[in-house]
Design an enzyme around this catalytic site. Sequence first.
Site, PDB file in Angstrom:
ATOM      1  N   PHE A  25      16.323  88.230  -9.445  1.00 13.20           N
ATOM      2  CA  PHE A  25      17.073  89.366  -9.182  1.00 13.20           C
ATOM      3  C   PHE A  25      15.860  88.902  -7.513  1.00 13.20           C
ATOM      4  O   PHE A  25      14.529  89.038  -7.719  1.00 13.20           O
ATOM      5  CB  PHE A  25      16.476  90.892  -8.911  1.00 13.20           C
ATOM      6  CG  PHE A  25      17.479  91.404  -8.071  1.00 13.20           C
ATOM      7  CD1 PHE A  25      19.127  91.836  -7.751  1.00 13.20           C
ATOM      8  CD2 PHE A  25      16.396  92.160  -6.875  1.00 13.20           C
ATOM      9  CE1 PHE A  25      19.203  92.603  -6.762  1.00 13.20           C
ATOM     10  CE2 PHE A  25      17.189  92.667  -6.726  1.00 13.20           C
ATOM     11  CZ  PHE A  25      18.587  93.431  -6.313  1.00 13.20           C
ATOM     12  N   SER A  93      13.072  87.355 -15.539  1.00  9.89           N
ATOM     13  CA  SER A  93      13.405  89.578 -14.852  1.00  9.89           C
ATOM     14  C   SER A  93      14.449  89.635 -15.212  1.00  9.89           C
ATOM     15  O   SER A  93      15.404  89.561 -16.393  1.00  9.89           O
ATOM     16  CB  SER A  93      12.935  88.991 -13.744  1.00  9.89           C
ATOM     17  OG  SER A  93      12.819  90.663 -13.170  1.00  9.89           O
ATOM     18  N   MET A  94      15.492  89.760 -13.964  1.00  4.74           N
ATOM     19  CA  MET A  94      17.729  90.138 -14.181  1.00  4.74           C
ATOM     20  C   MET A  94      18.252  88.357 -14.933  1.00  4.74           C
ATOM     21  O   MET A  94      18.774  89.440 -15.384  1.00  4.74           O
ATOM     22  CB  MET A  94      17.709  90.207 -13.135  1.00  4.74           C
ATOM     23  CG  MET A  94      19.526  90.456 -12.705  1.00  4.74           C
ATOM     24  SD  MET A  94      19.942  90.030 -11.070  1.00  4.74           S
ATOM     25  CE  MET A  94      19.891  88.613 -10.994  1.00  4.74           C
ATOM     26  N   ASP A 194       2.528  93.652 -15.536  1.00  2.46           N
ATOM     27  CA  ASP A 194       3.816  93.321 -15.361  1.00  2.46           C
ATOM     28  C   ASP A 194       3.478  94.010 -14.110  1.00  2.46           C
ATOM     29  O   ASP A 194       4.126  95.878 -13.924  1.00  2.46           O
ATOM     30  CB  ASP A 194       5.016  93.307 -15.710  1.00  2.46           C
ATOM     31  CG  ASP A 194       5.984  92.623 -15.080  1.00  2.46           C
ATOM     32  OD1 ASP A 194       6.285  92.487 -13.972  1.00  2.46           O
ATOM     33  OD2 ASP A 194       7.183  91.955 -16.116  1.00  2.46           O
ATOM     34  N   HIS A 224       4.763  88.866 -13.708  1.00  2.00           N
ATOM     35  CA  HIS A 224       6.327  89.253 -13.830  1.00  2.00           C
ATOM     36  C   HIS A 224       6.480  87.242 -13.891  1.00  2.00           C
ATOM     37  O   HIS A 224       7.031  87.418 -14.597  1.00  2.00           O
ATOM     38  CB  HIS A 224       6.758  90.242 -12.304  1.00  2.00           C
ATOM     39  CG  HIS A 224       8.065  89.998 -13.199  1.00  2.00           C
ATOM     40  ND1 HIS A 224       8.446  90.362 -14.229  1.00  2.00           N
ATOM     41  CD2 HIS A 224       8.840  89.670 -12.035  1.00  2.00           C
ATOM     42  CE1 HIS A 224       9.740  90.185 -13.966  1.00  2.00           C
ATOM     43  NE2 HIS A 224      10.066  89.704 -12.604  1.00  2.00           N
TER      44      HIS A 224
END
Length: 259
Positions: A25, A93-94, A194, A224
Amino acid sequence: MPVLPGAEPYRHEGGDVGVLLCHGFTGSPQSLRPWAEYLAARDLTVSLPLLPGHGTRWEDMQITGWQDWYAEVDRALRELGERCGKVFVFGLSMGGTLALRLAAKHGHAVSGVAVVNPGNKVHGLSAYALPLARHLVRTTNGLRSDIALAGSEEVGYDRVPLHAAHSLRNFFRLVDGELPQVTQPLLLMRSPQDHVVPPADSARILGRVSSTDIREVVLEQSYHVATLDHDAERIFEESHAFIGRLAPNVGKKGSTTGG
Protein backbone atom coordinates in the site's frame (compact mmCIF):
# COMPACT_ATOMS: atom_id res chain seq x y z
CA MET A 1 1.06 10.57 -15.38
CA PRO A 2 4.78 9.61 -15.41
CA VAL A 3 5.81 6.70 -13.21
CA LEU A 4 8.33 7.51 -10.48
CA PRO A 5 11.88 6.38 -11.32
CA GLY A 6 12.28 2.78 -10.16
CA ALA A 7 8.53 2.20 -9.74
CA GLU A 8 8.04 0.60 -13.14
CA PRO A 9 6.45 -2.86 -13.41
CA TYR A 10 8.78 -5.76 -14.16
CA ARG A 11 8.41 -8.92 -16.23
CA HIS A 12 10.78 -11.78 -17.01
CA GLU A 13 10.02 -14.67 -19.36
CA GLY A 14 11.67 -17.72 -17.86
CA GLY A 15 10.70 -21.36 -17.47
CA ASP A 16 7.49 -23.24 -16.70
CA VAL A 17 7.32 -22.11 -13.06
CA GLY A 18 5.93 -18.61 -12.53
CA VAL A 19 5.99 -16.18 -9.61
CA LEU A 20 3.67 -13.22 -9.13
CA LEU A 21 4.98 -10.56 -6.73
CA CYS A 22 2.59 -8.02 -5.14
CA HIS A 23 3.87 -4.75 -3.68
CA GLY A 24 2.39 -2.88 -0.73
CA PHE A 25 0.00 0.00 0.00
CA THR A 26 1.42 3.36 -1.21
CA GLY A 27 4.55 1.47 -2.34
CA SER A 28 5.71 0.35 -5.78
CA PRO A 29 7.46 -2.53 -7.59
CA GLN A 30 10.79 -0.95 -6.56
CA SER A 31 10.44 -2.50 -3.08
CA LEU A 32 10.32 -5.99 -4.64
CA ARG A 33 12.54 -5.48 -7.70
CA PRO A 34 15.66 -7.14 -6.17
CA TRP A 35 13.53 -10.14 -5.15
CA ALA A 36 12.04 -10.35 -8.64
CA GLU A 37 15.46 -10.15 -10.29
CA TYR A 38 16.86 -12.83 -7.97
CA LEU A 39 14.08 -15.21 -9.00
CA ALA A 40 14.38 -14.27 -12.67
CA ALA A 41 18.09 -15.13 -12.58
CA ARG A 42 17.11 -18.63 -11.42
CA ASP A 43 15.03 -19.58 -14.45
CA LEU A 44 11.63 -18.51 -13.14
CA THR A 45 9.00 -16.58 -15.08
CA VAL A 46 8.35 -13.46 -12.99
CA SER A 47 5.55 -10.86 -12.99
CA LEU A 48 5.72 -7.76 -10.77
CA PRO A 49 2.85 -5.40 -11.70
CA LEU A 50 2.34 -1.80 -10.66
CA LEU A 51 -0.93 -1.49 -8.73
CA PRO A 52 -3.42 1.15 -9.97
CA GLY A 53 -2.94 4.56 -8.35
CA HIS A 54 0.57 3.69 -7.17
CA GLY A 55 4.00 4.77 -8.34
CA THR A 56 3.00 8.21 -9.63
CA ARG A 57 1.47 10.70 -7.13
CA TRP A 58 -0.85 10.24 -4.19
CA GLU A 59 -3.68 12.10 -5.97
CA ASP A 60 -3.90 9.18 -8.41
CA MET A 61 -4.37 6.76 -5.54
CA GLN A 62 -7.19 8.85 -4.05
CA ILE A 63 -9.60 7.58 -6.72
CA THR A 64 -8.69 3.89 -6.43
CA GLY A 65 -9.66 1.17 -3.98
CA TRP A 66 -8.97 -2.44 -3.11
CA GLN A 67 -11.09 -3.70 -5.99
CA ASP A 68 -8.71 -1.96 -8.43
CA TRP A 69 -5.56 -3.29 -6.73
CA TYR A 70 -6.90 -6.83 -6.49
CA ALA A 71 -8.13 -6.81 -10.09
CA GLU A 72 -4.61 -6.04 -11.29
CA VAL A 73 -2.95 -8.94 -9.45
CA ASP A 74 -5.83 -11.25 -10.38
CA ARG A 75 -5.25 -10.37 -14.05
CA ALA A 76 -1.50 -10.94 -13.69
CA LEU A 77 -2.09 -14.33 -12.02
CA ARG A 78 -4.40 -15.50 -14.81
CA GLU A 79 -1.83 -14.39 -17.38
CA LEU A 80 0.91 -16.37 -15.61
CA GLY A 81 -1.40 -19.37 -15.34
CA GLU A 82 -1.78 -19.45 -19.12
CA ARG A 83 2.00 -19.38 -19.51
CA CYS A 84 3.22 -21.61 -16.66
CA GLY A 85 2.54 -25.08 -15.27
CA LYS A 86 2.91 -23.95 -11.67
CA VAL A 87 2.43 -20.45 -10.23
CA PHE A 88 3.41 -19.05 -6.83
CA VAL A 89 2.21 -15.77 -5.32
CA PHE A 90 4.46 -13.63 -3.13
CA GLY A 91 3.81 -10.29 -1.45
CA LEU A 92 4.99 -7.61 0.96
CA SER A 93 2.66 -5.92 3.47
CA MET A 94 -0.71 -5.32 1.74
CA GLY A 95 0.82 -7.22 -1.17
CA GLY A 96 0.94 -10.21 1.17
CA THR A 97 -2.77 -9.76 1.83
CA LEU A 98 -3.42 -9.62 -1.92
CA ALA A 99 -1.41 -12.83 -2.32
CA LEU A 100 -3.43 -14.56 0.39
CA ARG A 101 -6.71 -13.58 -1.29
CA LEU A 102 -5.45 -14.89 -4.62
CA ALA A 103 -4.68 -18.19 -2.89
CA ALA A 104 -8.11 -18.29 -1.26
CA LYS A 105 -9.92 -17.56 -4.52
CA HIS A 106 -7.86 -19.51 -7.06
CA GLY A 107 -7.26 -22.76 -5.17
CA HIS A 108 -5.12 -25.24 -7.11
CA ALA A 109 -4.09 -22.53 -9.60
CA VAL A 110 -1.77 -21.25 -6.85
CA SER A 111 0.94 -23.74 -5.85
CA GLY A 112 2.24 -21.84 -2.82
CA VAL A 113 2.27 -18.48 -1.03
CA ALA A 114 5.19 -16.52 0.45
CA VAL A 115 4.49 -13.30 2.36
CA VAL A 116 6.67 -10.74 4.13
CA ASN A 117 5.13 -8.72 7.00
CA PRO A 118 1.57 -9.20 5.68
CA GLY A 119 -1.16 -6.82 6.86
CA ASN A 120 -4.40 -8.00 8.45
CA LYS A 121 -5.86 -4.92 10.13
CA VAL A 122 -5.65 -1.13 10.20
CA HIS A 123 -4.65 -0.50 13.80
CA GLY A 124 -5.16 2.35 16.25
CA LEU A 125 -7.92 4.85 16.93
CA SER A 126 -7.45 6.32 13.46
CA ALA A 127 -9.00 3.19 11.97
CA TYR A 128 -12.31 3.94 13.67
CA ALA A 129 -12.23 7.55 12.47
CA LEU A 130 -11.64 6.66 8.80
CA PRO A 131 -15.29 6.35 7.69
CA LEU A 132 -15.94 9.98 8.71
CA ALA A 133 -12.47 11.51 8.47
CA ARG A 134 -12.06 10.59 4.81
CA HIS A 135 -14.86 13.06 3.97
CA LEU A 136 -13.17 15.87 5.92
CA VAL A 137 -9.45 15.37 5.32
CA ARG A 138 -7.87 14.17 2.07
CA THR A 139 -4.59 12.73 3.36
CA THR A 140 -2.51 11.91 6.39
CA ASN A 141 1.21 11.34 6.87
CA GLY A 142 2.55 8.13 5.39
CA LEU A 143 5.26 5.89 6.76
CA ARG A 144 7.72 5.17 3.97
CA SER A 145 11.17 3.54 4.08
CA ASP A 146 10.73 1.69 7.39
CA ILE A 147 14.12 0.09 6.78
CA ALA A 148 16.96 -0.58 9.24
CA LEU A 149 19.65 -0.71 6.54
CA ALA A 150 21.35 2.69 6.23
CA GLY A 151 21.08 4.19 2.76
CA SER A 152 18.25 1.94 1.60
CA GLU A 153 15.20 3.88 0.41
CA GLU A 154 11.72 2.85 -0.67
CA VAL A 155 10.02 4.52 -3.66
CA GLY A 156 6.46 5.35 -2.63
CA TYR A 157 4.17 8.04 -1.25
CA ASP A 158 4.76 10.05 1.91
CA ARG A 159 1.04 10.92 2.02
CA VAL A 160 -1.80 8.44 2.50
CA PRO A 161 -5.15 9.28 0.83
CA LEU A 162 -7.83 8.58 3.41
CA HIS A 163 -10.33 7.22 0.88
CA ALA A 164 -7.75 4.61 -0.09
CA ALA A 165 -6.94 3.90 3.57
CA HIS A 166 -10.63 3.30 4.25
CA SER A 167 -10.76 0.90 1.32
CA LEU A 168 -7.68 -0.88 2.70
CA ARG A 169 -9.44 -1.30 6.05
CA ASN A 170 -12.42 -2.90 4.31
CA PHE A 171 -10.10 -5.15 2.31
CA PHE A 172 -8.31 -6.41 5.40
CA ARG A 173 -11.66 -7.28 6.98
CA LEU A 174 -12.77 -9.12 3.84
CA VAL A 175 -9.59 -11.18 3.56
CA ASP A 176 -9.59 -12.03 7.27
CA GLY A 177 -12.89 -13.82 6.66
CA GLU A 178 -11.44 -15.65 3.67
CA LEU A 179 -8.22 -16.88 5.30
CA PRO A 180 -9.67 -20.33 6.17
CA GLN A 181 -9.93 -20.89 2.38
CA VAL A 182 -6.13 -20.69 2.09
CA THR A 183 -4.90 -24.29 1.96
CA GLN A 184 -1.65 -23.97 -0.02
CA PRO A 185 1.85 -24.30 1.45
CA LEU A 186 2.67 -21.01 3.18
CA LEU A 187 6.00 -19.32 3.88
CA LEU A 188 5.50 -16.38 6.24
CA MET A 189 8.48 -14.11 6.96
CA ARG A 190 8.12 -11.38 9.57
CA SER A 191 10.13 -8.68 11.29
CA PRO A 192 9.79 -8.41 15.09
CA GLN A 193 10.70 -4.70 14.78
CA ASP A 194 8.09 -3.49 12.31
CA HIS A 195 6.83 0.10 12.68
CA VAL A 196 4.02 -0.34 10.12
CA VAL A 197 2.48 -3.80 10.70
CA PRO A 198 2.57 -5.31 14.21
CA PRO A 199 3.48 -8.99 14.82
CA ALA A 200 -0.15 -9.61 15.80
CA ASP A 201 -1.11 -9.49 12.12
CA SER A 202 1.17 -12.40 11.21
CA ALA A 203 -0.01 -14.36 14.24
CA ARG A 204 -3.64 -13.80 13.23
CA ILE A 205 -2.97 -14.99 9.68
CA LEU A 206 -1.10 -18.10 10.84
CA GLY A 207 -3.96 -18.91 13.20
CA ARG A 208 -6.70 -18.60 10.57
CA VAL A 209 -5.35 -20.20 7.38
CA SER A 210 -6.09 -23.87 6.71
CA SER A 211 -2.62 -24.60 5.33
CA THR A 212 -0.87 -27.56 6.92
CA ASP A 213 2.51 -26.92 5.25
CA ILE A 214 3.66 -23.73 7.02
CA ARG A 215 7.10 -22.28 7.59
CA GLU A 216 7.60 -19.14 9.68
CA VAL A 217 10.85 -17.20 9.40
CA VAL A 218 11.77 -14.36 11.78
CA LEU A 219 13.72 -11.49 10.20
CA GLU A 220 15.62 -10.26 13.24
CA GLN A 221 17.66 -7.53 11.52
CA SER A 222 14.97 -5.84 9.42
CA TYR A 223 12.05 -3.45 9.74
CA HIS A 224 8.87 -3.44 7.64
CA VAL A 225 10.31 -3.22 4.12
CA ALA A 226 12.47 -6.27 4.75
CA THR A 227 12.92 -6.92 1.03
CA LEU A 228 15.23 -3.87 0.92
CA ASP A 229 16.75 -4.47 4.35
CA HIS A 230 19.47 -6.55 6.04
CA ASP A 231 17.49 -9.78 5.66
CA ALA A 232 16.70 -9.35 1.96
CA GLU A 233 19.06 -12.11 0.83
CA ARG A 234 17.55 -14.49 3.34
CA ILE A 235 14.06 -13.72 2.02
CA PHE A 236 15.21 -14.42 -1.52
CA GLU A 237 16.94 -17.68 -0.57
CA GLU A 238 14.08 -18.95 1.61
CA SER A 239 11.50 -18.23 -1.09
CA HIS A 240 13.60 -19.89 -3.80
CA ALA A 241 14.08 -22.98 -1.61
CA PHE A 242 10.31 -22.98 -0.98
CA ILE A 243 9.66 -23.06 -4.73
CA GLY A 244 12.36 -25.67 -5.29
CA ARG A 245 10.80 -28.00 -2.74
CA LEU A 246 7.32 -27.73 -4.27
CA ALA A 247 8.25 -27.38 -7.95
CA PRO A 248 11.65 -28.96 -8.63
CA ASN A 249 11.14 -28.70 -12.41
CA VAL A 250 12.29 -25.08 -12.78
CA GLY A 251 12.56 -24.38 -16.51
CA LYS A 252 15.02 -22.67 -18.76
CA LYS A 253 16.04 -19.03 -18.79
CA GLY A 254 14.27 -16.57 -21.04
CA SER A 255 14.42 -12.85 -21.65
CA THR A 256 13.81 -9.91 -19.33
CA THR A 257 11.55 -6.93 -19.90
CA GLY A 258 11.02 -3.97 -17.60
CA GLY A 259 8.83 -0.91 -17.66
